[in-house]
Design an enzyme around this catalytic site. Structure first.
Site, PDB file in Angstrom:
ATOM      1  N   CYS A   1      -0.580   2.355  -4.455  1.00 49.23           N
ATOM      2  CA  CYS A   1      -1.306   3.617  -4.604  1.00 49.23           C
ATOM      3  C   CYS A   1      -0.404   4.770  -4.181  1.00 49.23           C
ATOM      4  O   CYS A   1       0.493   4.616  -3.346  1.00 49.23           O
ATOM      5  CB  CYS A   1      -2.567   3.611  -3.746  1.00 49.23           C
ATOM      6  SG  CYS A   1      -3.878   2.513  -4.353  1.00 49.23           S
TER       7      CYS A   1
ATOM      8  N   HIS B   1       0.851  -1.178   0.000  1.00 49.72           N
ATOM      9  CA  HIS B   1       0.000   0.000   0.000  1.00 49.72           C
ATOM     10  C   HIS B   1       0.892   1.234   0.000  1.00 49.72           C
ATOM     11  O   HIS B   1       2.034   1.198   0.472  1.00 49.72           O
ATOM     12  CB  HIS B   1      -0.904   0.023   1.237  1.00 49.72           C
ATOM     13  CG  HIS B   1      -2.021  -0.964   1.194  1.00 49.72           C
ATOM     14  ND1 HIS B   1      -2.929  -1.027   0.155  1.00 49.72           N
ATOM     15  CD2 HIS B   1      -2.403  -1.937   2.069  1.00 49.72           C
ATOM     16  CE1 HIS B   1      -3.811  -1.979   0.382  1.00 49.72           C
ATOM     17  NE2 HIS B   1      -3.519  -2.565   1.536  1.00 49.72           N
TER      18      HIS B   1
END
Length: 268
Positions: A138, A96
């Site tokens: 991301c 992430h």
């Protein structure tokens, strides 16, 4: 050596990085799937499989470490730099990420990507060698909506990267020879700054799946920048996430400070 062969060899040395070591290079994959509070990254194992298969075929040693906390990620990167004695190194960060330039350990703590790349660039073992940091994560929560070419959305200001781990990362930097600091590094991102990056739970991320396809097709004829450009074209044109009347897209990004072409075939 015939005169023409000598000229060809000098040309290669001037414009292309040397790729004569055996193995040709070393790849470290840091892949995080299970987090303390964040959503599970289902599909990252397929990215690991695809990358390992690809780079072993390209005669790289591949090391994969899974589900590390942030500090353990930094320690793994430091060990990687210390033991890297091949002609090139590649670091994949599969996790992430956020809009402040970081990826996360499984303890939800950040590791700043630019500081990692700076550490590798400054390291004595890696001077003048090509170094590639590839990030599949991301970089914020904005959605990249498909739009007509004459209707582009406005961009917001970028966030400044901040990390508490800077001193830890810099603690073992060795003094280097005279070369431009930060040279011979390329950083590739699966998405644009501030935007989301998409992952299929079975096939893996759009970015890694596309990259492996391009490498398998073009690694004998293209150098790295061309491969990443073609990867970006494939992600932009061939992948989309349709939600009702909204088409969501993704656009990879490249930051290159390479000083030569990086080929993956000795015949180049």
């Amino acid at each position: 050596m015939p005169r023409t062969d000598a000229k060809k060899s000098n040309h290669k040395h001037k414009y292309c990085y040397e790729m004569n070591s055996n193995p040709r290079g070393t790849v470290l994959i840091l892949s995080n799937e299970n987090f303390k509070n964040m959503e599970r990254r289902v599909g990252t194992k397929q990215d690991e499989v695809n990358l390992t298969k690809l780079f072993q075929k390209l005669q790289y040693t591949v090391i994969c470490k899974r589900n590390l906390e942030a500090e353990s990620m930094l320690e793994a990167i430091k060990e990687f730099a210390e033991m890297a004695h091949t002609d090139s190194i590649i670091l994949f960060l599969l996790s992430h990420g956020d809009g402040a330039g970081s990826v996360f350990g499984i303890d939800d703590m950040p590791v700043n990507v630019m500081e990692v790349s700076t550490y590798l660039a400054y390291h004595q073992n890696l001077l003048l060698k090509p170094k590639w940091v590839a990030v599949s994560a991301c970089r914020g929560g904005k959605l990249n909506m498909g739009v007509p070419v004459d209707g582009l959305p406005a961009l917001e200001d970028k966030c400044a990267p901040i990390s508490k781990f800077w001193n830890l990362m810099m603690s073992r930097i060795m003094p280097g020879t005279f070369t431009s600091l930060n040279a011979d590094v390329i950083i590739s991102f699966s998405t644009t700054d501030g935007f989301t990056s998409y992952r299929d739970e079975e096939a893996g991320t759009w970015y890694i799946k596309s990259m492996c396809k391009v490498f398998n097709k073009h690694s004998k004829t293209m150098h790295l920048l061309d491969i990443l450009t073609e990867t970006g074209r494939n992600v932009v044109t061939k992948y989309e996430n349709v939600q009702g009347n909204v088409v969501l897209k993704q656009a990879p990004e490249i930051l290159s400070r390479l000083t030569k072409q990086w080929h993956f075939s000795r015949s180049m």
